[in-house]
Design an enzyme around this catalytic site. Structure first.
Site, mmCIF file in Angstrom:
data_model
loop_
_atom_site.group_PDB
_atom_site.id
_atom_site.type_symbol
_atom_site.label_atom_id
_atom_site.label_comp_id
_atom_site.label_asym_id
_atom_site.label_seq_id
_atom_site.Cartn_x
_atom_site.Cartn_y
_atom_site.Cartn_z
ATOM 1 C CG ASP A 13 -1.695 1.124 1.147
ATOM 2 O OD1 ASP A 13 -2.266 1.441 0.215
ATOM 3 O OD2 ASP A 13 -1.877 1.699 2.597
ATOM 4 C CB SER A 14 0.228 4.744 -0.723
ATOM 5 O OG SER A 14 -0.826 4.945 0.460
ATOM 6 C CE1 TYR A 45 2.594 5.593 -3.192
ATOM 7 C CE2 TYR A 45 1.234 3.862 -4.036
ATOM 8 C CZ TYR A 45 2.557 4.212 -3.531
ATOM 9 O OH TYR A 45 3.497 3.542 -3.491
ATOM 10 N N GLY A 46 -2.987 9.359 -3.333
ATOM 11 C CA GLY A 46 -4.119 9.800 -3.883
ATOM 12 C C GLY A 46 -4.026 11.319 -4.043
ATOM 13 C CB CYS A 76 -3.232 0.876 -2.543
ATOM 14 S SG CYS A 76 -3.178 2.282 -2.776
ATOM 15 C CG ASN A 77 -9.724 1.207 -2.573
ATOM 16 O OD1 ASN A 77 -10.637 0.564 -3.065
ATOM 17 N ND2 ASN A 77 -9.256 1.167 -1.368
ATOM 18 C CB THR A 78 -4.688 5.261 -4.694
ATOM 19 O OG1 THR A 78 -5.638 5.644 -3.796
ATOM 20 C CG2 THR A 78 -4.330 6.431 -5.639
ATOM 21 C CD GLU A 155 0.642 6.347 6.008
ATOM 22 O OE1 GLU A 155 1.880 5.647 5.893
ATOM 23 O OE2 GLU A 155 -0.035 6.014 5.559
ATOM 24 C CB CYS A 187 -9.099 5.140 0.758
ATOM 25 S SG CYS A 187 -7.485 5.386 1.526
ATOM 26 C CB THR A 188 -6.760 0.140 2.487
ATOM 27 O OG1 THR A 188 -5.608 0.822 1.621
ATOM 28 C CG2 THR A 188 -7.491 -0.760 1.230
ATOM 29 C CG HIS A 189 -4.485 4.994 4.517
ATOM 30 N ND1 HIS A 189 -4.166 4.522 3.346
ATOM 31 C CD2 HIS A 189 -3.518 5.523 5.472
ATOM 32 C CE1 HIS A 189 -2.957 4.542 3.440
ATOM 33 N NE2 HIS A 189 -2.280 5.221 4.431
HETATM 34 N N1 DGL Z 1 -4.651 3.171 1.038
HETATM 35 C C1 DGL Z 1 -4.837 3.789 -0.182
HETATM 36 C C2 DGL Z 1 -6.145 3.516 -1.133
HETATM 37 O O1 DGL Z 1 -6.671 2.401 -0.601
HETATM 38 C C3 DGL Z 1 -4.282 5.154 -0.611
HETATM 39 C C4 DGL Z 1 -4.289 6.391 0.244
HETATM 40 C C5 DGL Z 1 -3.380 7.360 -0.262
HETATM 41 O O2 DGL Z 1 -2.208 7.137 -0.189
HETATM 42 O O3 DGL Z 1 -3.607 8.404 -0.508
HETATM 43 O O4 DGL Z 1 -6.411 4.171 -1.634
#
Ligand code: DGL
Length: 266
Positions: A13-14, A45-46, A76-78, A155, A187-189
């Site tokens: 993931d990011s 990443y987003g 990570c969805n992104t 984060e 988003c997995t966060h």
């Molecule tokens: N956890 C990530 C996701 O699922 C990315 C969050 C990020 O880094 O912006 O999209």
């Protein structure tokens, strides 16, 4: 990492968000070693360009394969939205499980036909997400809520931080206004602040995240027939950020032991 040849699954993931997926993988894949990379030095990443996300994603996938991973999970969805197609094209022989916003389960759950999707700007602007929406969201009111800054705050790991709670209030307000009854955590966060998001919406709203289905898909691809209780195997976490910080968050969020180290050369 894998001298005994226990099959290895590579996860990334990011940053720390994908630990929500790692937790589900840990119970679905009891006989696999797990190697997780948190790209925390380059998160979030987003809010990056597609080129940047793609370049980081390829670099990490390449590292996990060099470590011996026989299956990759993009937690990570992104990264999925931007790069899964090019990863599959580059490594056609490698099974890759990817996470995407749970629009399909949300469509099955909604009672009033009003769904909200909280995700990063990069996920929501992607062609992949647009296809997902037109495949499953047609005929429903789907309200898209980009949440810049939210993954970055999560984060940091301080989940009662007023700045984080303000962001949750800010991003939930338009969805409450739209009277959604189901909200996709895209988003997995975000599952790490599930309680805070639930509180912002109230108990009448159902939150959807996809960690469990993603882990089940990995188990299917690996022919894991019956998950059993956890047996000793190795779970290693690597980060491009601070190892001590990842150690601290993993200790708080994961119900199992992990070895934590700085990611070599990433
Ligand atoms: N956890 C990530 C996701 O699922 C990315 C969050 C990020 O880094 O912006 O999209």
């Amino acid at each position: 990492m894998n001298p005994t040849r226990t099959p290895l699954v590579g996860v990334f993931d990011s940053g720390v968000g994908g630990l929500s997926v790692l937790k589900a993988l840990h119970s679905q894949l009891p006989a696999h070693d797990l190697l997780y990379v948190a790209d925390s030095a380059h998160a979030p990443y987003g809010e990056r360009t597609d080129e940047y996300i793609s370049q980081r994603t390829h670099r990490i996938a390449s590292h996990l394969l060099a470590e011996g991973a026989s299956l990759l999970v993009i937690a990570c969805n992104t990264a999925t939205a931007v790069a899964v197609a090019s990863l599959r094209e580059r490594w056609p022989q490698v099974p890759i499980v990817a996470v995407e916003p749970g629009v399909k389960p949300a469509v099955a759950l909604t009672r009033n036909g009003r769904i909200g999707v909280m995700a990063t700007p990069a996920t929501l602007r992607s062609e992949k997400f647009k296809h997902l929406l037109s495949a499953h969201g047609a005929g429903l009111c789907v309200h898209l809520q980009p949440c810049p800054g939210l993954a970055g705050q999560i984060e940091r790991g301080i989940h009662d931080d007023p700045a984080l709670l303000r962001l949750i209030d800010q991003f939930s307000a338009p969805l409450k206004e739209a009277e959604v009854d189901t909200v996709v955590l895209g988003c997995t966060h975000y599952p790490f602040v599930h309680a805070q998001i639930q509180q912002a919406f109230g108990n009448g709203v159902t939150l959807v995240d996809t960690a469990e289905p993603v882990a089940r898909q990995a188990a299917r691809l690996l022919n894991v027939v019956q998950p059993t209780s956890a047996v000793p195997r190795r779970v290693c976490l690597q980060t491009t950020g601070e190892a001590a910080r990842l150690q601290e968050l993993a200790g708080r969020w994961l119900p199992f032991e992990c070895q934590v180290a700085h990611a070599p050369g990433l």
